[in-house]
Scaffold this active site. Structure first.
Site, PDB file in Angstrom:
ATOM      1  N   HIS A   1      88.964  29.411  24.405  1.00 45.61           N
ATOM      2  CA  HIS A   1      90.406  30.310  23.305  1.00 45.61           C
ATOM      3  C   HIS A   1      90.113  31.346  23.475  1.00 45.61           C
ATOM      4  CE1 HIS A   1      93.304  27.660  21.220  1.00 45.61           C
ATOM      5  NE2 HIS A   1      93.493  28.330  22.426  1.00 45.61           N
TER       6      HIS A   1
ATOM      7  N   MET B   1      91.907  33.242  20.545  1.00 46.50           N
ATOM      8  CA  MET B   1      92.914  33.740  19.591  1.00 46.50           C
ATOM      9  C   MET B   1      92.576  34.964  18.840  1.00 46.50           C
ATOM     10  SD  MET B   1      92.827  29.643  18.726  1.00 46.50           S
ATOM     11  CE  MET B   1      91.921  29.165  18.710  1.00 46.50           C
TER      12      MET B   1
ATOM     13  N   SER C   1      86.100  20.613  21.166  1.00 47.65           N
ATOM     14  CA  SER C   1      85.927  22.102  20.967  1.00 47.65           C
ATOM     15  C   SER C   1      84.694  21.869  19.844  1.00 47.65           C
ATOM     16  CB  SER C   1      87.153  22.029  20.623  1.00 47.65           C
ATOM     17  OG  SER C   1      87.240  23.286  19.363  1.00 47.65           O
TER      18      SER C   1
ATOM     19  N   HIS D   1      85.069  23.597  24.980  1.00 49.28           N
ATOM     20  CA  HIS D   1      86.639  24.626  25.198  1.00 49.28           C
ATOM     21  C   HIS D   1      85.560  24.922  23.368  1.00 49.28           C
ATOM     22  CE1 HIS D   1      90.616  25.047  23.803  1.00 49.28           C
ATOM     23  NE2 HIS D   1      90.293  25.550  22.375  1.00 49.28           N
TER      24      HIS D   1
ATOM     25  N   MET E   1      99.297  24.348  22.661  1.00 49.55           N
ATOM     26  CA  MET E   1      99.027  24.055  21.024  1.00 49.55           C
ATOM     27  C   MET E   1      99.631  22.639  20.230  1.00 49.55           C
ATOM     28  SD  MET E   1      96.371  25.550  20.852  1.00 49.55           S
ATOM     29  CE  MET E   1      95.695  25.442  18.997  1.00 49.55           C
TER      30      MET E   1
ATOM     31  N   ASP F   1      86.384  27.712  20.374  1.00 46.84           N
ATOM     32  CA  ASP F   1      87.326  28.878  19.848  1.00 46.84           C
ATOM     33  C   ASP F   1      86.977  29.754  18.990  1.00 46.84           C
ATOM     34  OD1 ASP F   1      89.771  27.119  19.975  1.00 46.84           O
ATOM     35  OD2 ASP F   1      88.883  25.249  19.076  1.00 46.84           O
TER      36      ASP F   1
ATOM     37  N   ASP G   1      95.584  20.934  22.601  1.00 44.04           N
ATOM     38  CA  ASP G   1      94.821  21.372  21.991  1.00 44.04           C
ATOM     39  C   ASP G   1      95.260  21.286  19.771  1.00 44.04           C
ATOM     40  OD1 ASP G   1      92.320  22.168  20.712  1.00 44.04           O
ATOM     41  OD2 ASP G   1      92.999  24.422  21.099  1.00 44.04           O
TER      42      ASP G   1
ATOM     43  N   MET H   1      88.663  33.100  17.167  1.00 43.82           N
ATOM     44  CA  MET H   1      89.515  33.883  15.966  1.00 43.82           C
ATOM     45  C   MET H   1      89.395  34.906  15.664  1.00 43.82           C
ATOM     46  SD  MET H   1      90.255  30.291  14.118  1.00 43.82           S
ATOM     47  CE  MET H   1      90.210  28.030  15.744  1.00 43.82           C
TER      48      MET H   1
HETATM   49  C1  DX5 Z   1      92.744  25.236  16.397  1.00 40.40           C
HETATM   50  C2  DX5 Z   1      91.623  25.826  17.378  1.00 40.40           C
HETATM   51  C3  DX5 Z   1      91.349  23.921  18.215  1.00 40.40           C
HETATM   52  C4  DX5 Z   1      90.809  23.473  17.677  1.00 40.40           C
HETATM   53  C5  DX5 Z   1      90.965  21.804  16.830  1.00 40.40           C
HETATM   54  O1  DX5 Z   1      92.945  26.315  16.519  1.00 40.40           O
HETATM   55  O2  DX5 Z   1      92.944  25.638  18.586  1.00 40.40           O
HETATM   56  O3  DX5 Z   1      91.336  23.588  19.356  1.00 40.40           O
HETATM   57  O4  DX5 Z   1      88.906  23.423  17.263  1.00 40.40           O
HETATM   58  O5  DX5 Z   1      90.761  20.912  16.242  1.00 40.40           O
HETATM   59  P1  DX5 Z   1      90.899  19.371  15.754  1.00 40.40           P
HETATM   60  O6  DX5 Z   1      90.757  18.656  17.018  1.00 40.40           O
HETATM   61  O7  DX5 Z   1      90.200  19.080  14.558  1.00 40.40           O
HETATM   62  O8  DX5 Z   1      92.859  19.692  15.587  1.00 40.40           O
HETATM   63 ZN    ZN Z   2      91.084  26.029  21.058  1.00 34.45          ZN
END
Ligand code: DX5
Ligand code: ZN
Length: 201
Positions: A69, A71, A11, A36, A118, A38, A156, A40
């Site tokens: 991903h 969010m 990620s 991956h 998650m 993320d 994740d 947000m």
């Molecule tokens: C959190 C993300 C994850 C994040 C994980 O909301 O969806 O993908 O990058 O990070 P680590 O591996 O540091 O928990």
């Molecule tokens: Zn993620």
């Protein structure tokens, strides 16, 4: 531990964005299966991260599949933008947060290529893996095996060399890892080797 092939999905949330292309290239050389990303929006989760332009740039920097991903509040409004930018358009996934039961998957399982459980509350990297999600990973594995065995089961959040074996033993076959792969203590290559060794890939 398992005969299932385990995939690694670094990620980039934890990457050094000033060196993003290099870090992703290193992850690719070290055998990452996909990247991956993320996304947000500050509403669905209390944090902002990145959007489709990052996908577009990374699409030119790696041959690996790019997994978005989302969010964000209205994912439907952005799906086309992300597929056009270069995310893997053929595969459909659903993410369930720690408070969401696996039962929500029942009616839609046939249509899914991947379930993402998650293992932290979404929004931030560097959180601790929630062990309370392990029974749900096992439940999701049972449902997948019964209904659609080719569906991936991804975890994740807080995935590292200690927690990855627990998730794999519970049935996960795709490991997302941010801070366990992109950190200042070791190279991306070493970190990925350590993670892989922990689950005996
Ligand atoms: C959190 C993300 C994850 C994040 C994980 O909301 O969806 O993908 O990058 O990070 P680590 O591996 O540091 O928990
Ligand atoms: Zn993620």
């Amino acid at each position: 531990m398992t005969s299932r092939a385990i995939k690694l999905a670094p990620s980039i949330l934890a990457a050094d964005f000033a060196r993003l292309g290099d870090q992703v290239a290193e992850a690719e050389r070290a055998g990452a299966d996909r990247i991956h990303i993320d996304v947000m929006d500050g509403h669905f989760v209390p944090n902002l991260s990145m959007g489709a332009p990052i996908v577009e740039s990374l699409r030119r920097a790696t041959r690996l599949p790019l997994e978005a991903h989302l969010m964000i509040l209205n994912p439907d409004l952005f799906v086309d933008e992300f597929t056009q930018a270069g995310t893997d358009r053929k595969r459909v996934g659903v993410a369930i947060n720690p408070a969401t039961p696996a039962a929500v998957l029942e009616e839609i399982m046939q249509d899914l290529d991947q379930v993402l459980v998650m293992t932290v509350n979404p929004g931030f990297g560097h959180q601790h893996f929630l062990h309370t999600t392990l029974p749900k990973i096992r439940r999701a594995r049972q449902m997948i095996d019964q209904v659609k065995p080719e569906c991936g089961l991804e975890v994740d959040g807080g995935v590292d060399a200690t927690t990855a074996p627990l998730a794999v033993a519970a049935g996960a076959d795709v490991l997302v890892a941010g801070s366990a792969i992109f950190n200042e203590n070791e190279s991306v290559t070493c970190a990925m080797q350590r993670l892989r060794a922990a689950v005996q890939l």
